[in-house]
Design a protein around this motif. Structure first.
Motif, PDB file in Angstrom:
ATOM      1  N   ASP C   3      98.616  69.330 -67.654  1.00 15.55           N
ATOM      2  CA  ASP C   3      97.684  69.147 -67.153  1.00 15.55           C
ATOM      3  C   ASP C   3      97.246  69.173 -65.865  1.00 15.55           C
ATOM      4  N   ALA C   4      98.225  68.650 -64.964  1.00 14.42           N
ATOM      5  CA  ALA C   4      98.208  68.549 -63.823  1.00 14.42           C
ATOM      6  C   ALA C   4      97.291  69.780 -63.010  1.00 14.42           C
ATOM      7  N   ILE C   5      96.328  69.334 -62.135  1.00 16.56           N
ATOM      8  CA  ILE C   5      95.550  70.274 -61.440  1.00 16.56           C
ATOM      9  C   ILE C   5      95.347  69.845 -60.190  1.00 16.56           C
ATOM     10  N   GLY C   6      95.177  70.756 -59.172  1.00 18.42           N
ATOM     11  CA  GLY C   6      94.784  70.361 -57.637  1.00 18.42           C
ATOM     12  C   GLY C   6      95.902  70.544 -56.699  1.00 18.42           C
ATOM     13  N   CYS C   7      96.381  70.062 -55.546  1.00 19.96           N
ATOM     14  CA  CYS C   7      97.019  70.190 -54.654  1.00 19.96           C
ATOM     15  C   CYS C   7      97.698  69.019 -53.924  1.00 19.96           C
ATOM     16  N   ALA C   8      98.473  69.064 -53.254  1.00 17.28           N
ATOM     17  CA  ALA C   8      99.262  67.981 -52.841  1.00 17.28           C
ATOM     18  C   ALA C   8      98.724  67.537 -51.367  1.00 17.28           C
ATOM     19  N   ARG C   9      97.914  68.274 -50.890  1.00 17.24           N
ATOM     20  CA  ARG C   9      97.432  68.175 -49.468  1.00 17.24           C
ATOM     21  C   ARG C   9      95.946  68.450 -49.468  1.00 17.24           C
ATOM     22  N   TRP C  10      95.060  67.483 -48.609  1.00 17.71           N
ATOM     23  CA  TRP C  10      93.605  67.994 -48.447  1.00 17.71           C
ATOM     24  C   TRP C  10      93.325  67.472 -47.210  1.00 17.71           C
ATOM     25  N   ALA C  11      92.293  68.137 -46.550  1.00 20.61           N
ATOM     26  CA  ALA C  11      91.570  67.729 -45.662  1.00 20.61           C
ATOM     27  C   ALA C  11      90.064  67.594 -45.659  1.00 20.61           C
ATOM     28  N   PHE C  28      73.109  50.285 -53.063  1.00 18.86           N
ATOM     29  CA  PHE C  28      72.471  50.978 -51.866  1.00 18.86           C
ATOM     30  C   PHE C  28      73.185  51.042 -50.427  1.00 18.86           C
ATOM     31  N   THR C  29      74.402  50.434 -50.546  1.00 19.93           N
ATOM     32  CA  THR C  29      75.224  50.228 -48.926  1.00 19.93           C
ATOM     33  C   THR C  29      75.418  51.503 -48.788  1.00 19.93           C
ATOM     34  N   SER C  30      75.298  52.190 -47.491  1.00 19.45           N
ATOM     35  CA  SER C  30      75.500  53.141 -46.973  1.00 19.45           C
ATOM     36  C   SER C  30      77.336  53.720 -46.899  1.00 19.45           C
ATOM     37  N   HIS C  31      77.739  54.646 -47.354  1.00 19.69           N
ATOM     38  CA  HIS C  31      79.291  54.903 -47.507  1.00 19.69           C
ATOM     39  C   HIS C  31      79.540  56.176 -47.678  1.00 19.69           C
ATOM     40  N   ASP C  32      80.815  56.615 -47.076  1.00 23.78           N
ATOM     41  CA  ASP C  32      81.414  57.893 -47.415  1.00 23.78           C
ATOM     42  C   ASP C  32      82.357  57.305 -48.486  1.00 23.78           C
ATOM     43  N   ARG C  33      82.597  58.285 -49.291  1.00 30.13           N
ATOM     44  CA  ARG C  33      83.216  58.407 -50.729  1.00 30.13           C
ATOM     45  C   ARG C  33      84.419  59.277 -51.038  1.00 30.13           C
ATOM     46  N   LEU C  34      85.454  58.811 -51.062  1.00 31.18           N
ATOM     47  CA  LEU C  34      86.735  59.751 -51.168  1.00 31.18           C
ATOM     48  C   LEU C  34      87.033  59.863 -52.606  1.00 31.18           C
ATOM     49  N   CYS C  35      87.020  60.808 -53.441  1.00 31.82           N
ATOM     50  CA  CYS C  35      86.979  60.856 -54.863  1.00 31.82           C
ATOM     51  C   CYS C  35      88.351  61.618 -55.112  1.00 31.82           C
ATOM     52  N   LEU C  36      89.289  60.925 -55.969  1.00 31.78           N
ATOM     53  CA  LEU C  36      90.579  61.382 -56.241  1.00 31.78           C
ATOM     54  C   LEU C  36      90.729  61.710 -57.834  1.00 31.78           C
ATOM     55  N   LEU C  37      90.991  62.888 -58.297  1.00 27.71           N
ATOM     56  CA  LEU C  37      91.352  63.016 -59.656  1.00 27.71           C
ATOM     57  C   LEU C  37      92.612  63.326 -60.062  1.00 27.71           C
ATOM     58  N   ASN C  45     101.163  58.918 -55.838  1.00 32.90           N
ATOM     59  CA  ASN C  45     100.918  57.985 -54.827  1.00 32.90           C
ATOM     60  C   ASN C  45     100.538  58.893 -53.667  1.00 32.90           C
ATOM     61  N   VAL C  46      99.158  58.509 -52.972  1.00 34.17           N
ATOM     62  CA  VAL C  46      98.602  59.126 -51.994  1.00 34.17           C
ATOM     63  C   VAL C  46      98.587  58.198 -50.800  1.00 34.17           C
ATOM     64  N   ARG C  47      98.765  58.967 -49.589  1.00 33.72           N
ATOM     65  CA  ARG C  47      98.623  58.299 -48.124  1.00 33.72           C
ATOM     66  C   ARG C  47      97.537  59.028 -47.406  1.00 33.72           C
ATOM     67  N   ARG C  95      97.420  63.259 -48.350  1.00 32.09           N
ATOM     68  CA  ARG C  95      98.695  63.886 -49.047  1.00 32.09           C
ATOM     69  C   ARG C  95      98.997  62.992 -50.477  1.00 32.09           C
ATOM     70  N   SER C  96      99.613  63.724 -51.555  1.00 30.25           N
ATOM     71  CA  SER C  96      99.934  63.114 -52.506  1.00 30.25           C
ATOM     72  C   SER C  96     101.021  63.734 -53.031  1.00 30.25           C
ATOM     73  N   ASP C  97     101.893  62.799 -53.727  1.00 28.95           N
ATOM     74  CA  ASP C  97     103.117  63.327 -54.267  1.00 28.95           C
ATOM     75  C   ASP C  97     102.869  64.058 -55.754  1.00 28.95           C
ATOM     76  N   GLN C  98     101.694  64.116 -56.135  1.00 33.56           N
ATOM     77  CA  GLN C  98     101.706  64.710 -57.248  1.00 33.56           C
ATOM     78  C   GLN C  98     100.232  65.527 -57.289  1.00 33.56           C
ATOM     79  N   PRO C  99      99.813  66.571 -57.803  1.00 34.07           N
ATOM     80  CA  PRO C  99      98.669  67.348 -57.472  1.00 34.07           C
ATOM     81  C   PRO C  99      97.508  66.587 -57.960  1.00 34.07           C
ATOM     82  N   VAL C 100      96.444  66.439 -57.023  1.00 38.05           N
ATOM     83  CA  VAL C 100      95.205  65.783 -57.290  1.00 38.05           C
ATOM     84  C   VAL C 100      93.953  66.850 -56.812  1.00 38.05           C
ATOM     85  N   VAL C 101      92.919  66.264 -57.311  1.00 43.94           N
ATOM     86  CA  VAL C 101      91.821  66.934 -56.782  1.00 43.94           C
ATOM     87  C   VAL C 101      90.920  66.064 -55.815  1.00 43.94           C
TER      88      VAL C 101
END
Lengths: 126, 126, 126, 126
Positions: C3-11, C28-37, C45-47, C95-101
């Motif tokens: 079921d894993a989908i995605g990559c180990a590295r993203w920019a 309503f606080t302004s923010h950037d959001r990092l979404c990890l699946l 484990n994500v760094r 970077r992740s040790d498992q595929p993530v999106v």
């Protein structure tokens, strides 16, 4: 031709041109925008097919993009062979005889403000 | 089938359907929108799984997209086997037995205006 | 693991968390959001490393995403080893040790309204 | 160099820098933004060409991105060899001698509010 970049086929699934607008025309008219870039040395002949949720697909709409030029087309301006249906979801299939790059954006001025969206189309790699 | 374009598996990580809206329904109701395009000649049977930050995944939600048609689904309208939780982050895994193209957009009318976002989903290439 | 989908590295290159907000917190606080699946069966484990226009990179920020779960992180909440600098452009390497999106969105409420943006991160395929 | 991520060539088709703004400068000035990330250990020399709907392409505009740094450039600030034409559609071709990641965003404050858009550029893989 070494400057050419992109693909010969692209798809957009998120089309939905708002039917209403607020603010002066044409700057604030609601519209979906198809953005085509031809970085190569040869004229690109482009055919666009429109798919809806119901009814047969419509097209092709024929466009050309001159070499080393880009072209933005308001989807609302695609009227031959048939005007795009406003306020109705649609998708686009874009085919080109030269590599082009396709992005897609929306300006939605139905409310007091101006919402914008933008994405790169999906490239069809056979 | 030569017209088919897209992939059989897609993922969306940025789901978050706003729970509140301002303005007339349904045009201005806040929603996330799943956009599916089936450019091919065969009906696409689609199953959507929903992943949350906590708790087991939910699904599959079953959809179909007719040949040479597209379909936009408001995520708020996914109610079987269970309504999508509003105001809660989620991700989607989309599987189709035919190639489809998937994009994702949001209309957020919680405030006085209407914010929009759009992106192409991540294609799962096994 | 099927079921894993995605990559180990993203920019992500377009980071820029607005420092000011209008409207009630935290909605309503302004923010950037990092979404990890993480659609797979194994904890990811994500760094995250943060790059700025000036000065050394900061990180890693350590996150984990449970199997068959997703996780949205407000970039403003990344505080160890050092808070993200607001109102300053930045980029992220994930970077992740498992595929993530990975997708990325912004809510900007500096003005009277609420602007939103969203994109899929760039996958690093070595 | 093992940290480098991205491509040497990118294209943006959806350029269109709004000519008018509302609100205090420079925070609310309308602009298109080119976002460049260099995760590698070597300075990236970047050349940008601008394509319009009419007239010859303009460029190259020369930029550099330091190693392990990112850089955001307001397209309005590209003035040599020639200022970008405001309120006119354009496309960008980005070439770099090192792998970089390119995203593109817009802030549009022509109306009372602040519309935002963001996308990942199209990577040119020769």
């Amino acid at each position: 031709m070494s400057d050419a970049i992109g693909c010969a086929r692209w798809a957009i699934a998120a089309g939905h041109a708002p039917a209403r607008s607020r603010g002066v025309e044409p700057a604030f008219t609601s519209h979906d925008r198809l953005c085509l870039l031809n970085a190569g040395a040869v004229l690109a002949n482009v055919r666009v097919r429109v798919l809806y949720a119901a009814g047969a697909e419509v097209g092709p709409y024929r466009l050309s993009v001159a070499p080393r030029r880009m072209r933005h087309v308001r989807v609302n301006d695609l009227i031959f062979p048939e005007a795009i249906r406003l306020d109705e979801a649609y998708g686009l299939i874009v085919r080109s005889d030269q590599p082009v790059v396709v992005q897609f954006s929306r300006q939605d001025t139905r409310a007091l403000m101006n919402a914008g969206m933008m994405t790169t189309a999906w490239p069809g790699i056979d």
